[in-house]
Design a protein around this motif. Structure first.
Motif, PDB file in Angstrom:
ATOM      1  N   SER A 169     -17.686  27.247  11.307  1.00 39.76           N
ATOM      2  CA  SER A 169     -16.430  26.696   9.910  1.00 39.76           C
ATOM      3  C   SER A 169     -16.287  27.314   8.885  1.00 39.76           C
ATOM      4  O   SER A 169     -15.784  26.772   7.784  1.00 39.76           O
ATOM      5  CB  SER A 169     -17.349  25.604   9.395  1.00 39.76           C
ATOM      6  OG  SER A 169     -17.633  24.415  10.498  1.00 39.76           O
ATOM      7  N   LEU A 170     -17.676  28.372   8.874  1.00 41.57           N
ATOM      8  CA  LEU A 170     -17.418  29.369   7.940  1.00 41.57           C
ATOM      9  C   LEU A 170     -18.168  30.898   8.297  1.00 41.57           C
ATOM     10  O   LEU A 170     -18.676  30.713   9.358  1.00 41.57           O
ATOM     11  CB  LEU A 170     -18.305  28.937   6.549  1.00 41.57           C
ATOM     12  CG  LEU A 170     -18.583  29.552   5.479  1.00 41.57           C
ATOM     13  CD1 LEU A 170     -17.368  29.991   4.478  1.00 41.57           C
ATOM     14  CD2 LEU A 170     -19.694  29.881   4.847  1.00 41.57           C
ATOM     15  N   MET A 171     -17.101  32.363   7.973  1.00 41.06           N
ATOM     16  CA  MET A 171     -17.865  33.321   8.190  1.00 41.06           C
ATOM     17  C   MET A 171     -18.096  33.574   6.903  1.00 41.06           C
ATOM     18  O   MET A 171     -16.853  33.670   6.020  1.00 41.06           O
ATOM     19  CB  MET A 171     -16.641  34.017   9.163  1.00 41.06           C
ATOM     20  CG  MET A 171     -16.487  33.169  10.870  1.00 41.06           C
ATOM     21  SD  MET A 171     -15.838  34.625  11.937  1.00 41.06           S
ATOM     22  CE  MET A 171     -17.376  35.473  11.802  1.00 41.06           C
ATOM     23  N   LEU A 172     -19.287  34.216   6.957  1.00 37.25           N
ATOM     24  CA  LEU A 172     -20.074  35.018   5.861  1.00 37.25           C
ATOM     25  C   LEU A 172     -19.775  36.571   5.891  1.00 37.25           C
ATOM     26  O   LEU A 172     -20.280  36.796   6.552  1.00 37.25           O
ATOM     27  CB  LEU A 172     -21.134  35.017   5.222  1.00 37.25           C
ATOM     28  CG  LEU A 172     -21.871  35.356   4.274  1.00 37.25           C
ATOM     29  CD1 LEU A 172     -21.078  34.804   2.858  1.00 37.25           C
ATOM     30  CD2 LEU A 172     -23.364  34.342   4.055  1.00 37.25           C
ATOM     31  N   ASP A 173     -19.612  37.072   5.152  1.00 42.41           N
ATOM     32  CA  ASP A 173     -20.013  38.779   4.901  1.00 42.41           C
ATOM     33  C   ASP A 173     -20.009  39.582   4.049  1.00 42.41           C
ATOM     34  O   ASP A 173     -18.988  39.638   3.033  1.00 42.41           O
ATOM     35  CB  ASP A 173     -18.019  39.408   5.632  1.00 42.41           C
ATOM     36  CG  ASP A 173     -18.665  41.015   5.654  1.00 42.41           C
ATOM     37  OD1 ASP A 173     -19.158  41.511   5.051  1.00 42.41           O
ATOM     38  OD2 ASP A 173     -18.263  41.518   7.093  1.00 42.41           O
ATOM     39  N   VAL A 174     -21.384  39.843   3.286  1.00 43.77           N
ATOM     40  CA  VAL A 174     -21.673  39.947   2.424  1.00 43.77           C
ATOM     41  C   VAL A 174     -22.472  41.595   2.867  1.00 43.77           C
ATOM     42  O   VAL A 174     -23.479  41.997   3.633  1.00 43.77           O
ATOM     43  CB  VAL A 174     -22.937  39.232   2.101  1.00 43.77           C
ATOM     44  CG1 VAL A 174     -23.599  40.038   0.502  1.00 43.77           C
ATOM     45  CG2 VAL A 174     -22.790  37.939   2.199  1.00 43.77           C
ATOM     46  N   PHE A 175     -21.332  42.854   2.667  1.00 41.63           N
ATOM     47  CA  PHE A 175     -21.343  43.868   1.942  1.00 41.63           C
ATOM     48  C   PHE A 175     -21.562  44.736   3.565  1.00 41.63           C
ATOM     49  O   PHE A 175     -22.617  45.607   4.077  1.00 41.63           O
ATOM     50  CB  PHE A 175     -22.792  44.309   2.022  1.00 41.63           C
ATOM     51  CG  PHE A 175     -23.236  43.625   0.113  1.00 41.63           C
ATOM     52  CD1 PHE A 175     -21.975  43.468  -0.792  1.00 41.63           C
ATOM     53  CD2 PHE A 175     -24.620  43.413   0.110  1.00 41.63           C
ATOM     54  CE1 PHE A 175     -22.590  43.139  -2.177  1.00 41.63           C
ATOM     55  CE2 PHE A 175     -24.597  42.428  -1.443  1.00 41.63           C
ATOM     56  CZ  PHE A 175     -23.415  42.195  -2.174  1.00 41.63           C
ATOM     57  N   ALA A 176     -21.226  44.145   4.951  1.00 37.56           N
ATOM     58  CA  ALA A 176     -21.541  44.658   6.238  1.00 37.56           C
ATOM     59  C   ALA A 176     -19.997  44.789   6.766  1.00 37.56           C
ATOM     60  O   ALA A 176     -18.682  44.473   6.074  1.00 37.56           O
ATOM     61  CB  ALA A 176     -21.745  43.203   6.616  1.00 37.56           C
ATOM     62  N   PRO A 177     -19.733  45.238   7.763  1.00 39.75           N
ATOM     63  CA  PRO A 177     -18.809  46.128   7.976  1.00 39.75           C
ATOM     64  C   PRO A 177     -17.736  44.685   9.000  1.00 39.75           C
ATOM     65  O   PRO A 177     -18.550  43.580   8.878  1.00 39.75           O
ATOM     66  CB  PRO A 177     -19.087  47.232  10.089  1.00 39.75           C
ATOM     67  CG  PRO A 177     -20.692  47.043   9.422  1.00 39.75           C
ATOM     68  CD  PRO A 177     -20.736  46.231   8.299  1.00 39.75           C
ATOM     69  N   ARG A 178     -16.807  44.688   8.777  1.00 38.43           N
ATOM     70  CA  ARG A 178     -15.573  44.005   9.418  1.00 38.43           C
ATOM     71  C   ARG A 178     -14.841  44.123  10.406  1.00 38.43           C
ATOM     72  O   ARG A 178     -14.198  45.040  10.502  1.00 38.43           O
ATOM     73  CB  ARG A 178     -15.149  42.991   8.228  1.00 38.43           C
ATOM     74  CG  ARG A 178     -15.640  42.286   7.343  1.00 38.43           C
ATOM     75  CD  ARG A 178     -14.627  42.486   5.728  1.00 38.43           C
ATOM     76  NE  ARG A 178     -14.679  43.798   4.880  1.00 38.43           N
ATOM     77  CZ  ARG A 178     -15.627  44.413   4.346  1.00 38.43           C
ATOM     78  NH1 ARG A 178     -16.330  43.884   4.087  1.00 38.43           N
ATOM     79  NH2 ARG A 178     -14.896  45.750   3.714  1.00 38.43           N
ATOM     80  N   ASN A 179     -14.827  43.031  11.334  1.00 37.48           N
ATOM     81  CA  ASN A 179     -14.325  43.814  11.949  1.00 37.48           C
ATOM     82  C   ASN A 179     -13.120  41.705  12.780  1.00 37.48           C
ATOM     83  O   ASN A 179     -13.312  40.759  12.727  1.00 37.48           O
ATOM     84  CB  ASN A 179     -14.896  43.196  13.838  1.00 37.48           C
ATOM     85  CG  ASN A 179     -14.338  43.325  15.223  1.00 37.48           C
ATOM     86  OD1 ASN A 179     -13.372  42.407  14.804  1.00 37.48           O
ATOM     87  ND2 ASN A 179     -15.335  43.269  16.092  1.00 37.48           N
TER      88      ASN A 179
END
Length: 295
Positions: A169-179
């Motif tokens: 439902s939700l994806m969180l990316d905090v200061f992380a690499p992104r695929n």
């Protein structure tokens, strides 16, 4: 808790579902993955086994810094943003409509670290479960106990994620690499992707004296390029936090970030002791972007 998220995971080798035993999870093809005594499971295979993620010192510094409450306002802003977007959407975060194999809304935190932000979101979204993905075993040990409904998973976020298609439902990316391709695959069609990045003003007063990694001025533009065709931005928020840090807090802030890969702790401590023995006031600056999958 691996049991809480098992229905959403897949074997990274054959993409089949998984069952759990006393100390392993395994798929029908016989691929098995050990459950660490701290409660997390690692799915890295082949080259990914060489990826270690953040060191023990980095993770310890991050845990201490976050526990001191310096980024609580950021965690609160994330929760408010998620809940605010939820009220704008036709589908509530907690409204599963039977689409998910375990019957619960799922929040996936990519590069979750200690699980601090994911745990904060789970407290704000009762009924959800969380999947914390990180490469560092030191971070995973902490993420696994950050909240009872977090399952911590060791994986390389740059590779295919060991998560079923269309369950988040939700994806969180905090200061992380992104695929971003994998993020799009894992998200539900009505899901949200929330990305937190530092701005060029982030910690500007200490970057040069401490030799910290700088924020590229094109960071936001590169993100737009990566997301193009896969996601559509719904909102973009700015958040500046005025921090008053003691010398030990400042040291933890530096050690917990990417600059720790390039600077010796003893060198950083020496600069802090000579320049800011009584602490320092500075600005932490972030953008919070909310994206939805492109139709």
């Amino acid at each position: 808790m691996i049991h809480a998220i098992l229905a959403y995971l897949t074997c990274p080798l054959c993409l089949q579902g998984l069952t759990v035993g006393d100390s392993q999870v395994r798929c029908p093809a016989g691929h098995a993955y050990d459950i660490a005594r701290q409660g997390y499971v690692t799915f890295t295979t082949g080259r990914a086994n060489e990826i270690s993620g953040d060191s023990a010192d980095m993770v310890q510094a991050r845990e201490a810094f976050l526990a001191a409450g310096h980024f609580t306002a950021l965690a609160d802003a994330l929760a408010e943003t998620v809940l605010g977007q939820q009220t704008k959407s036709d589908t509530e975060l907690g409204d599963t409509h039977g689409r998910q194999p375990g019957g619960q809304p799922v929040i996936v935190d990519v590069g979750a670290g200690t699980g601090y932000y994911l745990a904060h979101l789970l407290r704000a979204c009762p009924g959800a479960v969380g999947i914390a993905i990180d490469a560092s075993r030191y971070a995973l040990r902490r993420a696994a106990r950050a909240h009872p409904l977090i399952g911590a998973v060791g994986a390389d976020v740059r590779s295919p994620l060991p998560i079923r298609t269309g369950v988040a439902s939700l994806m969180l990316d905090v200061f992380a690499p992104r695929n971003v391709a994998e993020m799009r695959r894992v998200l539900r069609p009505d899901g949200k992707l929330v990305i937190v990045m530092p701005t060029a003003r982030h910690l500007a007063d200490i970057v040069n004296p401490l030799g910290l990694v700088t924020v590229d001025d094109r960071k936001a533009a590169r993100l737009r390029e990566k997301l193009a065709g896969l996601f559509v931005r719904q909102d973009r928020l700015m958040l500046d936090l005025e921090l008053s840090l003691k010398a030990d807090d400042l040291l933890n802030l530096v050690i917990m970030g990417p600059s720790a890969h390039h600077r010796r702790v003893a060198d950083v401590r020496e600069v802090i002791e000579n320049r800011w023995p009584d602490g320092v006031s500075l600005t932490a600056s972030f953008t919070i972007e909310i994206h939805q999958p492109a139709r």
